[in-house]
Design a protein around this motif. Structure first.
Motif, PDB file in Angstrom:
ATOM      1  N   LYS A  92       0.825  -1.220   0.000  1.00  0.00           N
ATOM      2  CA  LYS A  92       0.000   0.000   0.000  1.00  0.00           C
ATOM      3  C   LYS A  92       0.856   1.266   0.000  1.00  0.00           C
ATOM      4  O   LYS A  92       0.450   2.309  -0.507  1.00  0.00           O
ATOM      5  CB  LYS A  92      -0.943  -0.014   1.191  1.00  0.00           C
ATOM      6  CG  LYS A  92      -2.006  -1.122   1.074  1.00  0.00           C
ATOM      7  CD  LYS A  92      -3.202  -0.813   1.946  1.00  0.00           C
ATOM      8  CE  LYS A  92      -4.362  -1.756   1.678  1.00  0.00           C
ATOM      9  NZ  LYS A  92      -4.359  -2.935   2.553  1.00  0.00           N
ATOM     10  N   VAL A  93       2.054   1.188   0.603  1.00  0.00           N
ATOM     11  CA  VAL A  93       2.938   2.355   0.597  1.00  0.00           C
ATOM     12  C   VAL A  93       3.368   2.658  -0.837  1.00  0.00           C
ATOM     13  O   VAL A  93       3.343   3.813  -1.284  1.00  0.00           O
ATOM     14  CB  VAL A  93       4.161   2.122   1.516  1.00  0.00           C
ATOM     15  CG1 VAL A  93       5.220   3.181   1.299  1.00  0.00           C
ATOM     16  CG2 VAL A  93       3.735   2.088   2.975  1.00  0.00           C
ATOM     17  N   LYS A  94       3.701   1.613  -1.581  1.00  0.00           N
ATOM     18  CA  LYS A  94       4.099   1.792  -2.973  1.00  0.00           C
ATOM     19  C   LYS A  94       2.935   2.360  -3.783  1.00  0.00           C
ATOM     20  O   LYS A  94       3.107   3.256  -4.610  1.00  0.00           O
ATOM     21  CB  LYS A  94       4.563   0.457  -3.569  1.00  0.00           C
ATOM     22  CG  LYS A  94       5.047   0.638  -4.984  1.00  0.00           C
ATOM     23  CD  LYS A  94       5.704  -0.583  -5.577  1.00  0.00           C
ATOM     24  CE  LYS A  94       6.195  -0.297  -6.991  1.00  0.00           C
ATOM     25  NZ  LYS A  94       5.146   0.216  -7.891  1.00  0.00           N
ATOM     26  N   GLU A  95       1.744   1.837  -3.521  1.00  0.00           N
ATOM     27  CA  GLU A  95       0.545   2.322  -4.208  1.00  0.00           C
ATOM     28  C   GLU A  95       0.386   3.840  -3.995  1.00  0.00           C
ATOM     29  O   GLU A  95       0.155   4.595  -4.944  1.00  0.00           O
ATOM     30  CB  GLU A  95      -0.686   1.573  -3.654  1.00  0.00           C
ATOM     31  CG  GLU A  95      -1.997   1.989  -4.294  1.00  0.00           C
ATOM     32  CD  GLU A  95      -3.213   1.471  -3.513  1.00  0.00           C
ATOM     33  OE1 GLU A  95      -3.065   1.042  -2.342  1.00  0.00           O
ATOM     34  OE2 GLU A  95      -4.319   1.529  -4.081  1.00  0.00           O
TER      35      GLU A  95
ATOM     36  N   THR B  70      -5.710   9.337   2.671  1.00  0.00           N
ATOM     37  CA  THR B  70      -4.694   9.742   1.697  1.00  0.00           C
ATOM     38  C   THR B  70      -5.077   9.248   0.307  1.00  0.00           C
ATOM     39  O   THR B  70      -5.030   9.998  -0.679  1.00  0.00           O
ATOM     40  CB  THR B  70      -3.325   9.154   2.108  1.00  0.00           C
ATOM     41  OG1 THR B  70      -3.039   9.561   3.449  1.00  0.00           O
ATOM     42  CG2 THR B  70      -2.213   9.635   1.200  1.00  0.00           C
ATOM     43  N   LYS B  71      -5.511   7.996   0.231  1.00  0.00           N
ATOM     44  CA  LYS B  71      -5.864   7.420  -1.062  1.00  0.00           C
ATOM     45  C   LYS B  71      -7.093   8.124  -1.648  1.00  0.00           C
ATOM     46  O   LYS B  71      -7.127   8.433  -2.849  1.00  0.00           O
ATOM     47  CB  LYS B  71      -6.128   5.913  -0.928  1.00  0.00           C
ATOM     48  CG  LYS B  71      -6.402   5.279  -2.274  1.00  0.00           C
ATOM     49  CD  LYS B  71      -6.428   3.771  -2.225  1.00  0.00           C
ATOM     50  CE  LYS B  71      -6.885   3.223  -3.574  1.00  0.00           C
ATOM     51  NZ  LYS B  71      -7.055   1.774  -3.571  1.00  0.00           N
ATOM     52  N   ALA B  72      -8.097   8.388  -0.811  1.00  0.00           N
ATOM     53  CA  ALA B  72      -9.307   9.043  -1.314  1.00  0.00           C
ATOM     54  C   ALA B  72      -8.971  10.423  -1.887  1.00  0.00           C
ATOM     55  O   ALA B  72      -9.442  10.788  -2.976  1.00  0.00           O
ATOM     56  CB  ALA B  72     -10.347   9.155  -0.199  1.00  0.00           C
ATOM     57  N   LEU B  73      -8.141  11.185  -1.175  1.00  0.00           N
ATOM     58  CA  LEU B  73      -7.780  12.519  -1.682  1.00  0.00           C
ATOM     59  C   LEU B  73      -7.073  12.386  -3.034  1.00  0.00           C
ATOM     60  O   LEU B  73      -7.371  13.135  -3.980  1.00  0.00           O
ATOM     61  CB  LEU B  73      -6.869  13.257  -0.694  1.00  0.00           C
ATOM     62  CG  LEU B  73      -7.504  13.810   0.587  1.00  0.00           C
ATOM     63  CD1 LEU B  73      -6.439  14.468   1.457  1.00  0.00           C
ATOM     64  CD2 LEU B  73      -8.618  14.811   0.287  1.00  0.00           C
TER      65      LEU B  73
END
Ligand code: HEC
Ligand code: HEC
Ligand code: HEC
Ligand code: HEC
Ligand code: HEC
Length: 359
Positions: free
Chosen positions: A272-275, A347-350
């Motif tokens: 997920k960090v890489k994503e 973070t991902k949603a933003l």
């Protein structure tokens, strides 16, 4: 007058000395009195902390590896609007005034130090290590109140500054007049809490909770002050990574503690960090292509804190709410530098929703 009277009393005193020296020989000495109770040695109170073990020394040496100690920003950030986060004096003052700005510039500023977070030399016992601030924190940007346990101490400073003007989702365009516009460099607490972004709708819903907030009792402290690696990471270095032999290492002790992620060997436990890193570089490129992001001050390519909204000649310029909001979201998640670890879903949603809106 005064002089005359002191001469008078002096001669009077002399007279008595002469008089007493004329009395007879001294009698034999009486029996010695009973021993009094031993007093505490003068240094005992200091020895509570300044003793020969390395309890205190270890913390000092760790701290000397912290940017709190090595950083220089406090030298210029001693102005009233900066001092409550950047100087020890301004921070302690703000705890009594309850204000976000200092009453006056700090003439002899010191950076964050032992006395900023602990009382030190107050009662001269272990209560001196009590933290100076632990109450919930009301954010400057957005006004939400958050509670990270003892991590509130960190959140008091590591929170975004007021974003002014703030673009409203679907709202009017705004005029920005300084390239330093945005959340400053200190939005970690806002990200951990999952607030403060330009929350445009899109494929990813904004989460209402964050396991790294709800399951970690003392927030920042549980991770950043975990069992230290020497004096290089964790503990009072507050560091999550350290360098050795020119290589960077991740201090995964904090991930593996309390059986959270047993056996973790890297931060990127599940890809997920890489994503998130990939999404951040996609948004960065998109903003550069659209002429919205100025990366010219990031001279090493490694200095995301020095990236800003593109404002040619630093002259006031109009941005649509989406343009400004997209830059704001980039600055928030990129400058946070936890790559989703502080709050993966938010973070991902933003990132996803901003990229989607910019298509
Ligand atoms: C509760 C713990 C504690 C006690 C008790 C204590 N000290 Fe300290 N002292 C500290 C800490 C922490 C520092 C700051 C170290 C640093 O900045 O790296 C310090 C710093 C100092 C310094 C360096 C100058 C300064 O003020 O920062 C001196 C000198 C000193 N102490 C003397 C004493 C003496 C003398 C006593 C007894 C009267 C005493 N201390 C009692 C914890 C304590
Ligand atoms: C009084 C305000 C203040 C408090 C309280 C505070 N910090 Fe800081 N912190 C700063 C400032 C200011 C800097 C940057 C100093 C500089 O660059 O000159 C910083 C730097 C850092 C850094 C280094 C960031 C980097 O770029 O490498 C970390 C990590 C950090 N703080 C974590 C914490 C944690 C964890 C806590 C709570 C235990 C905490 N801080 C409490 C103000 C504060
Ligand atoms: C809400 C607290 C807060 C306020 C107010 C604040 N800062 Fe900061 N600032 C921080 C923190 C925390 C960091 C450390 C960020 C990091 O390294 O993670 C920081 C970092 C910085 C840096 C280092 C950036 C870099 O590239 O390394 C500078 C310079 C700076 N601030 C200047 C200022 C100035 C000037 C003001 C006032 C106009 C100000 N700050 C007001 C909290 C604040
Ligand atoms: C940015 C805030 C911050 C600064 C600066 C700081 N500390 Fe701490 N310190 C903490 C926090 C938070 C804890 C509690 C850690 C925990 O709960 O594991 C702590 C714990 C301690 C303890 C352990 C107390 C106990 O009861 O076990 C000692 C000793 C200590 N600090 C000394 C120091 C000294 C000495 C300095 C300066 C060299 C210093 N600290 C600077 C935040 C800070
Ligand atoms: C779940 C553990 C965790 C929590 C909770 C946490 N952090 Fe972090 N933080 C990290 C990790 C891991 C990184 C580094 C990611 C990397 O470098 O790859 C990081 C990065 C940072 C950075 C960037 C500089 C650095 O040290 O790499 C700052 C500053 C920071 N965190 C401050 C905070 C503050 C302030 C809080 C509380 C509001 C907090 N963190 C809460 C794990 C955590």
């Amino acid at each position: 007058m005064k002089r005359i009277s002191s001469i008078l009393s002096l001669s009077l005193a002399l007279f008595f000395v002469l008089l007493t020296s004329c009395t007879g020989p001294e009698g034999p000495a009486g029996p010695p009195g009973k021993d009094g109770k031993d007093g505490a040695p003068g240094t005992a109170v200091c020895g509570v902390c300044h003793e020969s073990s390395s309890f205190l020394l270890a913390k000092q040496l760790q701290f000397h590896n912290s940017l709190h100690f090595t950083g220089e920003a406090f030298a210029t950030a001693n102005r009233t609007t900066c001092a409550t986060c950047h100087t020890h004096e301004g921070f302690r003052e703000s705890l009594t005034t309850n204000l976000d700005t200092a009453l006056a510039p700090i003439p002899h500023p010191t950076g964050v130090n032992c006395r900023t977070c602990h009382n030190i030399h107050t009662k001269y016992d272990t209560t001196d290590y009590a933290l100076t601030y632990t109450a919930p924190v009301k954010f400057r940007h957005g006004g939400q109140t958050v509670d990270f346990g003892t991590g509130n101490l960190c959140a008091k400073c590591h929170q975004a500054r007021i974003v002014s003007p703030m673009p409203a989702v679907g709202g009017d365009s705004i005029t920005i007049s300084n390239f330093r516009w945005g959340p400053h460099y200190s939005m970690n607490a806002n990200i951990l809490a999952g607030v403060g972004g330009y929350e445009i709708q899109g494929p990813n819903p904004y989460p209402t909770s964050n396991p790294h907030k709800t399951q970690i009792k003392d927030g920042c402290i549980s991770c950043h002050m975990a069992r230290p690696y020497g004096t290089f990471a964790g503990g009072h270095t507050f560091k999550m990574t350290y360098e050795s032999g020119g290589q960077e290492f991740e201090h995964v002790v904090s991930c593996a503690q309390s059986n959270c992620h047993p056996g973790a060997t890297k931060f990127d436990i599940d890809g997920k960090v890489k994503e998130i890193k990939d999404l951040i570089s996609q948004l960065r490129q998109k903003l550069i292509d659209k002429g919205l992001l100025d990366v010219s001050r990031n001279t090493t390519g490694n200095d995301v804190l020095n990236e800003y909204i593109m404002l040619p000649g630093n002259k006031p310029k109009k941005f649509s709410s989406l343009e400004a909001g997209a830059v704001l979201n980039y600055l928030l998640v990129a400058k946070d530098r936890s790559y989703g670890i502080h709050n993966y879903k938010y973070t991902k949603a933003l990132l996803v929703n901003t990229l989607n809106a910019l298509q």
